[in-house]
Scaffold this motif. Structure first.
Motif, mmCIF file in Angstrom:
data_model
loop_
_atom_site.group_PDB
_atom_site.id
_atom_site.type_symbol
_atom_site.label_atom_id
_atom_site.label_comp_id
_atom_site.label_asym_id
_atom_site.label_seq_id
_atom_site.Cartn_x
_atom_site.Cartn_y
_atom_site.Cartn_z
ATOM 1 N N ARG A 195 0.823 -1.207 0.000
ATOM 2 C CA ARG A 195 0.000 0.000 0.000
ATOM 3 C C ARG A 195 0.863 1.265 0.000
ATOM 4 O O ARG A 195 0.436 2.321 -0.497
ATOM 5 C CB ARG A 195 -0.956 -0.011 1.187
ATOM 6 N N ALA A 196 2.066 1.164 0.548
ATOM 7 C CA ALA A 196 2.978 2.309 0.567
ATOM 8 C C ALA A 196 3.423 2.702 -0.843
ATOM 9 O O ALA A 196 3.772 3.865 -1.086
ATOM 10 C CB ALA A 196 4.196 1.999 1.438
ATOM 11 N N LYS A 197 3.395 1.753 -1.762
ATOM 12 C CA LYS A 197 3.821 2.029 -3.142
ATOM 13 C C LYS A 197 2.951 3.087 -3.809
ATOM 14 O O LYS A 197 3.416 3.819 -4.686
ATOM 15 C CB LYS A 197 3.798 0.738 -3.963
ATOM 16 N N SER A 198 1.685 3.164 -3.407
ATOM 17 C CA SER A 198 0.775 4.124 -4.032
ATOM 18 C C SER A 198 0.437 5.301 -3.107
ATOM 19 O O SER A 198 -0.456 6.097 -3.421
ATOM 20 C CB SER A 198 -0.527 3.420 -4.455
ATOM 21 N N ALA A 199 1.154 5.413 -2.005
ATOM 22 C CA ALA A 199 0.895 6.510 -1.067
ATOM 23 C C ALA A 199 1.526 7.803 -1.579
ATOM 24 O O ALA A 199 2.650 7.799 -2.088
ATOM 25 C CB ALA A 199 1.435 6.168 0.314
ATOM 26 N N ASP A 200 0.797 8.898 -1.457
ATOM 27 C CA ASP A 200 1.302 10.192 -1.904
ATOM 28 C C ASP A 200 2.163 10.873 -0.851
ATOM 29 O O ASP A 200 3.057 11.650 -1.180
ATOM 30 C CB ASP A 200 0.132 11.119 -2.264
ATOM 31 N N ASP A 201 1.880 10.586 0.420
ATOM 32 C CA ASP A 201 2.571 11.280 1.508
ATOM 33 C C ASP A 201 2.685 10.341 2.703
ATOM 34 O O ASP A 201 1.763 9.567 2.967
ATOM 35 C CB ASP A 201 1.776 12.538 1.899
ATOM 36 N N PRO A 202 3.792 10.381 3.443
ATOM 37 C CA PRO A 202 3.951 9.512 4.620
ATOM 38 C C PRO A 202 2.876 9.728 5.680
ATOM 39 O O PRO A 202 2.638 8.847 6.512
ATOM 40 C CB PRO A 202 5.339 9.892 5.157
ATOM 41 N N SER A 203 2.243 10.890 5.657
ATOM 42 C CA SER A 203 1.209 11.171 6.653
ATOM 43 C C SER A 203 -0.163 10.624 6.247
ATOM 44 O O SER A 203 -1.126 10.760 6.996
ATOM 45 C CB SER A 203 1.094 12.674 6.905
ATOM 46 N N ASP A 204 -0.259 10.017 5.067
ATOM 47 C CA ASP A 204 -1.527 9.451 4.606
ATOM 48 C C ASP A 204 -1.956 8.287 5.485
ATOM 49 O O ASP A 204 -1.118 7.559 6.042
ATOM 50 C CB ASP A 204 -1.399 8.949 3.167
ATOM 51 N N LEU A 205 -3.265 8.102 5.579
ATOM 52 C CA LEU A 205 -3.803 6.934 6.265
ATOM 53 C C LEU A 205 -3.512 5.681 5.445
ATOM 54 O O LEU A 205 -3.606 5.702 4.216
ATOM 55 C CB LEU A 205 -5.315 7.070 6.456
ATOM 56 N N ILE A 206 -3.178 4.607 6.107
ATOM 57 C CA ILE A 206 -2.927 3.353 5.401
ATOM 58 C C ILE A 206 -4.234 2.773 4.873
ATOM 59 O O ILE A 206 -4.299 2.235 3.770
ATOM 60 C CB ILE A 206 -2.236 2.330 6.328
ATOM 61 N N PHE A 207 -5.299 2.921 5.671
ATOM 62 C CA PHE A 207 -6.610 2.394 5.282
ATOM 63 C C PHE A 207 -7.649 3.519 5.338
ATOM 64 O O PHE A 207 -8.400 3.631 6.301
ATOM 65 C CB PHE A 207 -7.024 1.245 6.209
ATOM 66 N N PRO A 208 -7.698 4.365 4.302
ATOM 67 C CA PRO A 208 -8.636 5.495 4.318
ATOM 68 C C PRO A 208 -10.088 5.097 4.080
ATOM 69 O O PRO A 208 -11.003 5.845 4.427
ATOM 70 C CB PRO A 208 -8.124 6.386 3.183
ATOM 71 N N SER A 209 -10.307 3.926 3.491
ATOM 72 C CA SER A 209 -11.662 3.496 3.161
ATOM 73 C C SER A 209 -12.212 2.561 4.226
ATOM 74 O O SER A 209 -11.511 1.662 4.691
ATOM 75 C CB SER A 209 -11.681 2.770 1.807
ATOM 76 N N HIS A 210 -13.464 2.783 4.598
ATOM 77 C CA HIS A 210 -14.132 1.887 5.536
ATOM 78 C C HIS A 210 -14.655 0.672 4.780
ATOM 79 O O HIS A 210 -15.150 0.800 3.667
ATOM 80 C CB HIS A 210 -15.282 2.594 6.244
ATOM 81 N N CYS A 211 -14.548 -0.484 5.400
ATOM 82 C CA CYS A 211 -14.923 -1.735 4.726
ATOM 83 C C CYS A 211 -16.091 -2.439 5.403
ATOM 84 O O CYS A 211 -16.300 -3.629 5.179
ATOM 85 C CB CYS A 211 -13.721 -2.683 4.679
ATOM 86 N N ARG A 212 -16.843 -1.711 6.237
ATOM 87 C CA ARG A 212 -17.903 -2.357 7.002
ATOM 88 C C ARG A 212 -18.938 -3.025 6.095
ATOM 89 O O ARG A 212 -19.292 -4.190 6.294
ATOM 90 C CB ARG A 212 -18.586 -1.336 7.913
ATOM 91 N N ASP A 213 -19.436 -2.290 5.103
ATOM 92 C CA ASP A 213 -20.471 -2.844 4.223
ATOM 93 C C ASP A 213 -19.919 -3.977 3.368
ATOM 94 O O ASP A 213 -20.591 -4.991 3.151
ATOM 95 C CB ASP A 213 -21.048 -1.747 3.327
ATOM 96 N N ALA A 214 -18.686 -3.797 2.873
ATOM 97 C CA ALA A 214 -18.069 -4.846 2.047
ATOM 98 C C ALA A 214 -17.857 -6.114 2.857
ATOM 99 O O ALA A 214 -18.022 -7.229 2.345
ATOM 100 C CB ALA A 214 -16.741 -4.345 1.482
ATOM 101 N N PHE A 215 -17.514 -5.945 4.134
ATOM 102 C CA PHE A 215 -17.299 -7.119 4.985
ATOM 103 C C PHE A 215 -18.617 -7.833 5.253
ATOM 104 O O PHE A 215 -18.659 -9.063 5.291
ATOM 105 C CB PHE A 215 -16.648 -6.701 6.293
#
Length: 292
Positions: A195-215
């Motif tokens: 996931r770090a390969k596509s991160a724009d900034d080190p301060s970005d969240l690793i998991f910005p998307s919630h997966c509750r509904d998908a789970f």
């Protein structure tokens, strides 16, 4: 009340603010526009009815009330309110450990999650399902709370190797019990690096998307929405599973080490995890759950 919450949150210790904001988020639509002077016992009754439309249980309602009570107490401290209104009971809170997945169930769940990524009908759905698989793998390998995972940033983690040369991920995690260093297993390190390969900034969240509904969709597809006792599972069940499997696969492990890494107490580990791993489950420990 929204303005009052902001003031209350600002005076909290920095480490406690993310948890307060997490608890506020789902109940804000009801409370934010209310005037402090209008909050009465009937307000809480109306709130309970509103909240129960989302199928929340008494335990969740209790946590909601704890936050609102703290906000109102803050108002008293600021001479904005004379006394707390009478707060009705939320009902009986069942004392049950959070539903988990047995080793066999987790193998089935992760395999299905991986298959669904491959069979996604389009790029958007594929990414959503990949995010879910990454989330499940990370939770399984780290024993983090869902709230802790959602606030984890790239700059808070680093990959190291243990004496055997295996990768591990060290995370500086802030949750309801403060800040601690979590040592996550190799699969978490792999997810982090990918996931770090596509991160724009080190301060970005690793998991910005919630997966509750998908789970929830995955659980239904896997026919694992409820456990054998009929209790509904959700994303928080992954933490219970991670801790339970850590004990199951390492019966002689030091509970203090597990408790510190998981950010909980030895008593909690013993009461809600160790005691429910029966002799029958220990017979199955040889079928340890592989990481996909």
């Amino acid at each position: 009340i929204a303005e009052l919450f902001s003031a209350y949150c600002a005076q909290l210790e920095t480490r406690k603010q993310p948890y307060a904001k997490q608890k506020w988020s789902p109940i804000a639509p009801f409370w934010r526009a209310l005037l402090l002077s209008t909050v009465t016992s009937d307000t809480f009754k109306t709130f309970y009815t509103w909240r129960r439309r989302e199928k929340v249980k008494a335990h969740t309602l209790h946590k909601d009330v704890v936050l609102i009570r703290q906000i109102l107490k803050y108002a008293i401290d600021q001479n904005m309110l004379d006394a707390l209104p009478r707060i009705p009971s939320v009902g009986t809170i069942a004392k049950n450990p959070r539903p988990w997945f047995t080793p066999q169930e987790l193998v089935h769940l992760l395999k299905l999650a991986e298959d669904r990524v491959m069979k996604a009908p389009n790029v958007t759905v594929r990414q959503q399902r990949q995010d879910l698989w990454d989330t499940l793998t990370f939770l399984r390998a780290s024993m983090l709370r869902v709230g802790e995972l959602r606030t984890l940033r790239f700059h808070s983690c680093r990959v190291e190797k243990n004496p055997d040369g295996d990768k591990m991920l060290l995370c500086e995690v802030t949750g309801k019990r403060g800040t601690r260093t979590v040592v996550a297993q190799a699969p978490a390190a792999w997810v982090f690096e990918e996931r770090a390969k596509s991160a724009d900034d080190p301060s970005d969240l690793i998991f910005p998307s919630h997966c509750r509904d998908a789970f929830r969709e995955l659980l239904i597809a896997a026919e694992l929405r409820t456990d054998a006792q009929g209790f509904e599972r959700n994303l928080k069940s992954m933490r219970a599973t991670a801790i339970s499997l850590m004990l199951l696969e390492n019966p002689d492990i030091n509970l203090t080490m597990v408790a510190r890494n998981a950010g909980t107490s030895i008593q909690m580990i013993d009461d809600f995890y160790a005691k429910r791993l029966t002799a029958e489950m220990h017979k199955d420990k040889l079928s340890a759950v592989p990481f996909s």
